[in-house]
Design a protein around this motif. Structure first.
Motif, mmCIF file in Angstrom:
data_model
loop_
_atom_site.group_PDB
_atom_site.id
_atom_site.type_symbol
_atom_site.label_atom_id
_atom_site.label_comp_id
_atom_site.label_asym_id
_atom_site.label_seq_id
_atom_site.Cartn_x
_atom_site.Cartn_y
_atom_site.Cartn_z
ATOM 1 N N ASP A 142 0.844 -1.190 0.000
ATOM 2 C CA ASP A 142 0.000 0.000 0.000
ATOM 3 C C ASP A 142 0.883 1.245 0.000
ATOM 4 O O ASP A 142 1.626 1.485 0.955
ATOM 5 N N ASP A 143 0.833 2.019 -1.084
ATOM 6 C CA ASP A 143 1.584 3.283 -1.210
ATOM 7 C C ASP A 143 3.093 3.098 -1.376
ATOM 8 O O ASP A 143 3.845 4.067 -1.207
ATOM 9 N N CYS B 235 -5.688 4.308 -4.021
ATOM 10 C CA CYS B 235 -5.912 2.896 -3.758
ATOM 11 C C CYS B 235 -7.176 2.292 -4.351
ATOM 12 O O CYS B 235 -7.108 1.298 -5.079
ATOM 13 N N HIS C 286 1.376 2.652 4.152
ATOM 14 C CA HIS C 286 0.427 3.766 4.198
ATOM 15 C C HIS C 286 0.573 4.532 5.518
ATOM 16 O O HIS C 286 0.888 3.953 6.548
#
Length: 501
Positions: free
Chosen positions: A53-54, A93, A230
């Motif tokens: 994530d990210d 996302c 994140h």
């Protein structure tokens, strides 16, 4: 002529791939006669999809980072294929994740911002709202397609495609699923009996390893979706201290909490690949590692991005506000510049992929659905458009179309203004959806998107813009409209999204 070439390649690849399957079957038959314990193991490849994530393109050592450490991801690349030009279909996302589950570009799905979305009520234009604040149930997901092909399916970790029970992964084709929020001591839905003192990355990895062991005698699809890296930045103290003691890279922020979070992901990859090896499944399993959007530099609302409990470790340093850098790529998450959409992608599959490869193939996250269908021998969902292409020829022999076109539509304010983009070959065009101005970049000569070439190459600009407009119309893209509440003094204020009220 192009169609003839494509047909010839497809025919050659089908012959090659069928021979690979036939050879594997013969080897398996011989082994089963020699060793009865081999009998009962499945022939269809297992598939493990690990999503960060990210995580930015420039955050991993295998992509050139000299501060962060991820030895197991480096090993995964050494044993598989590393893609240098892989992209998320969106710079945030939810639409990116929807593109993976559906095989469709975000404007076609109706999700172009994170769920529920950003909102600036006094800006020059009013941005479109997601047509649906969950993954539409009428879409056949990748899990539903694989279930039809005899696969056991599981999803663990961050979902962000709808919170209600009708939109949970369990309602979208996954046999097992647990999703939640946060990093430590959080509740999973549905709940599980477990040690909640463990970090969430460890807990969802436990779910994954349990699922693999339980389903080792049948084909399975495991989707492991991490919350790292994140914000708010949070990690285990021992790893943070390790990176605090490490010499910084003067060309990179070297945030110790961010680096620790990357190592948490790397440890998860190590555990998953080890259990595949221990269970004798490694050769017959395709492992994909990807990120849902580009790396975050700083929060859009300019507040500290470190978890409150870890703020004392950073004191008053600027690293309270700076997570990472995507250099040499321009900008960050929430933009259609390279820093917002280009992703690390590593795929390992020993049965088909020769290790140590680096590919320049253009890849979009809409490609994973058709690729996995091909790998599994599953049929495409009837009546559902798949916007991507199968990467199987690239995985097996490196073949790809260097002049392929891929697209983005992000019509909201975030770290930049609403924009659309197209990349075709080395050329990339960005359309400002507020002013309708366009900018043209050549990424082979200017990976940092520093020089707008639109005035020097007007015909190239015109041709790419026409392709982008055609794609926008075909996918039903929605656009910003004039805002009757525009206030130049308040325009940068963030408000509450209408769908959150």
């Amino acid at each position: 002529m192009i169609a003839l070439i494509n047909h010839k390649w497809r025919d050659r690849f089908c012959i090659y791939f069928n021979l690979k399957i036939l050879t594997s079957s013969i080897v398996f038959l011989v082994l089963s006669l020699i060793n009865p314990s081999v009998q009962g193991q499945n022939h269809q490849p297992n598939i493990v999809f690990i999503l960060a994530d990210d995580l930015g393109w420039a955050d991993l050592p295998v992509y050139g980072n000299t501060f962060n450490e991820a030895p197991h991801l480096t090993k995964l690349a050494e044993e598989g294929i590393q893609f240098m030009k892989a992209y998320a279909a969106a710079p945030v996302c939810s639409p990116s994740r929807a593109s993976i589950q559906s095989g469709q570009y975000p404007p076609r799905v109706g999700i172009t911002d994170f769920i529920t979305g950003h909102w600036r009520p006094y800006e020059e234009v009013r941005v479109p709202i997601n047509r649906t604040q969950f993954l539409p149930t009428e879409i056949t997901t990748i899990a539903e397609s694989l279930k039809s092909a005899g696969y056991a399916t599981a999803y663990f970790g961050k979902w962000h495609l709808g919170n209600g029970p009708d939109h949970h992964p369990l309602a979208q084709g996954y046999d097992e699923a647990n999703v939640g929020t946060g990093f430590y001591n959080v509740n999973m839905i549905p709940s599980r009996s477990e040690d909640k003192s463990q970090r969430l990355s460890e807990r969802i990895t436990n779910y994954g390893t349990d699922f693999i062991r339980k389903n080792k005698d049948q084909p399975f699809f495991l989707f492991l979706s991490h919350y790292d890296v994140h914000v708010q930045l949070d990690a285990d103290h021992d790893l943070i201290e390790k990176y605090q003691s490490k010499a910084k890279d003067p060309t990179y922020p070297s945030n110790p909490i961010y680096a620790a979070m990357i190592e948490h992901i790397d440890r998860s990859v190590a555990r998953i690949t080890q259990v595949l090896e221990d269970e004798g499944l490694s050769d017959n399993t395709m492992v994909l590692f990807f990120s849902d959007n580009g790396g975050l530099i700083s929060r859009f609302d300019q507040i500290p991005l470190v978890a409150t409990s870890k703020l004392p470790l950073i004191n008053d340093e600027p690293l309270q506000y700076i997570a990472s850098s995507n250099a040499p790529l321009r900008s960050e998450k929430g933009t259609v510049y390279e820093g917002g959409i280009r992703e690390p992608l590593i795929i390992k599959w020993p049965a088909i992929i020769s290790g140590g490869q680096v590919s320049d193939a253009l890849v979009s996250s809409v490609d994973f659905f058709p690729t996995i269908l091909d790998v599994a021998g599953a049929s495409p969902p009837a009546g559902q458009t798949l916007d991507g292409i199968s990467l199987l020829p690239t995985l097996s022999s490196g073949t790809h179309n260097p002049e392929r076109a891929i697209f983005w539509h992000y019509p909201v304010y975030h770290h930049d203004v609403p924009a659309s983009a197209i990349r075709k070959g080395d050329w990339k065009l960005i359309e400002n959806l507020v002013t309708k101005e366009t900018a043209l970049y050549n990424l082979s000569a200017d990976i940092s998107e520093a020089m707008d070439l639109s005035r020097l190459y007007p015909e190239k600009t015109k041709a790419l813009y026409a392709l982008l407009q055609e794609w926008q119309e075909k996918t039903g893209a929605e656009f910003p409209s004039p805002n009757p509440d525009f206030d130049s003094e308040k325009r940068y204020r963030w408000g509450t999204h209408p769908d959150r009220k």
